[in-house]
Design a protein around this motif. Structure first.
Motif, short mmCIF file in Angstrom:
data_model
loop_
_atom_site.label_atom_id
_atom_site.label_comp_id
_atom_site.label_asym_id
_atom_site.label_seq_id
_atom_site.Cartn_x
_atom_site.Cartn_y
_atom_site.Cartn_z
N ALA A 1 89.51 74.98 22.95
CA ALA A 1 89.25 76.40 23.21
C ALA A 1 88.71 77.14 21.99
CB ALA A 1 90.51 77.08 23.74
N ASP A 2 88.81 76.56 20.80
CA ASP A 2 88.29 77.19 19.59
C ASP A 2 86.80 76.91 19.37
OD1 ASP A 2 90.78 78.26 19.07
OD2 ASP A 2 91.37 76.58 17.78
N TYR A 3 86.20 76.10 20.23
CA TYR A 3 84.79 75.74 20.11
C TYR A 3 83.93 76.66 20.96
CZ TYR A 3 85.86 71.52 17.53
OH TYR A 3 86.27 70.66 16.56
N ARG A 4 82.67 76.74 20.59
CA ARG A 4 81.65 77.43 21.36
C ARG A 4 80.65 76.37 21.82
NH1 ARG A 4 85.28 79.96 21.10
NH2 ARG A 4 85.67 81.91 20.05
N ALA A 5 80.23 76.48 23.07
CA ALA A 5 79.29 75.50 23.62
C ALA A 5 77.94 76.14 23.91
CB ALA A 5 79.86 74.91 24.90
N LYS A 6 76.92 75.33 23.74
CA LYS A 6 75.57 75.63 24.22
C LYS A 6 75.15 74.41 25.01
CE LYS A 6 74.54 78.59 20.29
NZ LYS A 6 73.67 78.83 19.13
N VAL A 7 74.54 74.65 26.18
CA VAL A 7 74.19 73.52 27.05
C VAL A 7 72.73 73.61 27.47
CG1 VAL A 7 76.55 73.09 27.82
CG2 VAL A 7 75.16 74.71 29.08
N PHE A 8 72.11 72.44 27.55
CA PHE A 8 70.68 72.35 27.81
C PHE A 8 70.38 71.16 28.71
CE2 PHE A 8 71.56 74.03 23.63
CZ PHE A 8 70.79 75.19 23.58
N GLY A 9 69.31 71.25 29.48
CA GLY A 9 68.82 70.12 30.26
C GLY A 9 68.98 70.32 31.75
N GLY A 10 69.10 69.21 32.46
CA GLY A 10 69.24 69.25 33.91
C GLY A 10 67.94 69.55 34.62
N ILE B 1 86.52 75.94 27.07
CA ILE B 1 85.44 76.08 26.09
C ILE B 1 84.41 77.05 26.66
CG2 ILE B 1 83.60 74.90 24.82
CD1 ILE B 1 85.33 72.34 24.99
N ARG B 2 84.15 78.10 25.90
CA ARG B 2 83.23 79.14 26.35
C ARG B 2 81.78 78.73 26.09
NH1 ARG B 2 83.34 84.83 23.49
NH2 ARG B 2 81.99 83.67 22.13
N ILE B 3 80.95 78.89 27.10
CA ILE B 3 79.51 78.65 26.96
C ILE B 3 78.89 79.95 26.47
CG2 ILE B 3 77.36 78.09 28.13
CD1 ILE B 3 79.06 76.48 30.17
N ILE B 4 78.24 79.90 25.30
CA ILE B 4 77.63 81.12 24.76
C ILE B 4 76.11 81.14 24.95
CG2 ILE B 4 79.51 81.54 23.13
CD1 ILE B 4 77.61 80.49 20.91
N ALA B 5 75.52 80.01 25.32
CA ALA B 5 74.08 79.96 25.60
C ALA B 5 73.81 78.74 26.47
CB ALA B 5 73.27 79.88 24.31
N GLU B 6 72.82 78.88 27.35
CA GLU B 6 72.41 77.74 28.15
C GLU B 6 70.96 77.90 28.57
OE1 GLU B 6 73.82 78.70 32.67
OE2 GLU B 6 75.35 77.90 31.35
N HIS B 7 70.30 76.77 28.72
CA HIS B 7 68.95 76.71 29.27
C HIS B 7 68.95 75.46 30.15
CE1 HIS B 7 64.57 76.33 29.56
NE2 HIS B 7 64.55 77.63 29.29
N LEU B 8 69.08 75.68 31.45
CA LEU B 8 69.32 74.59 32.39
C LEU B 8 68.37 74.65 33.58
CD1 LEU B 8 73.20 75.00 32.40
CD2 LEU B 8 71.94 73.11 31.35
N GLY B 9 68.13 73.47 34.16
CA GLY B 9 67.32 73.40 35.37
C GLY B 9 65.84 73.51 35.07
N GLY B 10 65.11 73.94 36.08
CA GLY B 10 63.66 74.06 35.95
C GLY B 10 62.97 72.72 36.13
N ASP B 11 61.66 72.77 36.06
CA ASP B 11 60.84 71.57 36.23
C ASP B 11 60.20 71.22 34.89
OD1 ASP B 11 61.41 71.68 38.94
OD2 ASP B 11 59.55 72.71 39.46
N GLY B 12 60.81 70.30 34.17
CA GLY B 12 60.23 69.92 32.90
C GLY B 12 61.23 69.31 31.95
#
Length: 166
Positions: A85-94, A127-138
């Motif tokens: 819970a002390d971490y910050r997450a950023k997630v990408f892809g999909g 774990i809190r997600i503070i940024a994400e860029h997910l989905g799309g075609d590419g």
């Protein structure tokens, strides 16, 4: 002055370390989760391909699967004496890598399934997600800096022509 280590992740790879380090990868339907501890300046990134598998207890954890990559992250966070819970997450892809491909049967949207498991796994750990860029075609190119938690991402839409240098 020493150079910052530059680590490249392929599919199924995961790297977790103390700063300084830069971790990079290229994503299509795969997902990268970056985790960063803002006080301790430790963190890491994974590159998984599928949400999960039917793993037998005697099998080693395999970073190609989202649930197992997260279990490896759990081990690394514990090794550093930190709480998820002390971490910050950023997630990408999909991303959908083949948006124009005709579907002959039930649509198997691996990217969307990867996105769903990512959100679930992080929420389960608080774990809190503070940024994400997910989905799309590419596809995406991603660099994560463990020193400050910054992530740089470039997105190439599958519908845009690739520029060639002459």
């Amino acid at each position: 002055m020493s150079a910052v280590p530059d680590i490249y992740l392929g599919i199924g790879d995961l790297h977790f370390c103390a700063a300084p380090a830069r971790i990079r990868t290229v994503l299509g339907s795969c997902i990268s989760i970056t985790l960063w501890h803002p006080v301790r300046r430790v963190g890491g990134m994974c590159h998984f391909m599928l949400p999960g598998r039917n793993r037998r207890p005697e099998q080693a954890l395999d970073g190609r699967y989202g649930d197992e990559a997260m279990a490896i992250f759990d081990q690394e966070m514990a090794r550093y004496g930190t709480r998820p819970a002390d971490y910050r997450a950023k997630v990408f892809g999909g991303g959908n890598m083949f948006p124009d491909r005709p579907q002959t049967g039930p649509k198997l949207d691996v990217g969307q399934r990867n996105i769903e498991v990512t959100h679930r796994l992080l929420a389960e750990r608080g774990i809190r997600i503070i940024a994400e860029h997910l989905g799309g075609d590419g596809h995406r190119k991603l660099i994560f800096d463990v020193s400050n938690g910054n992530a740089w991402m470039a997105f190439q839409d599958a519908g845009e022509p690739t520029r060639r240098r002459k």
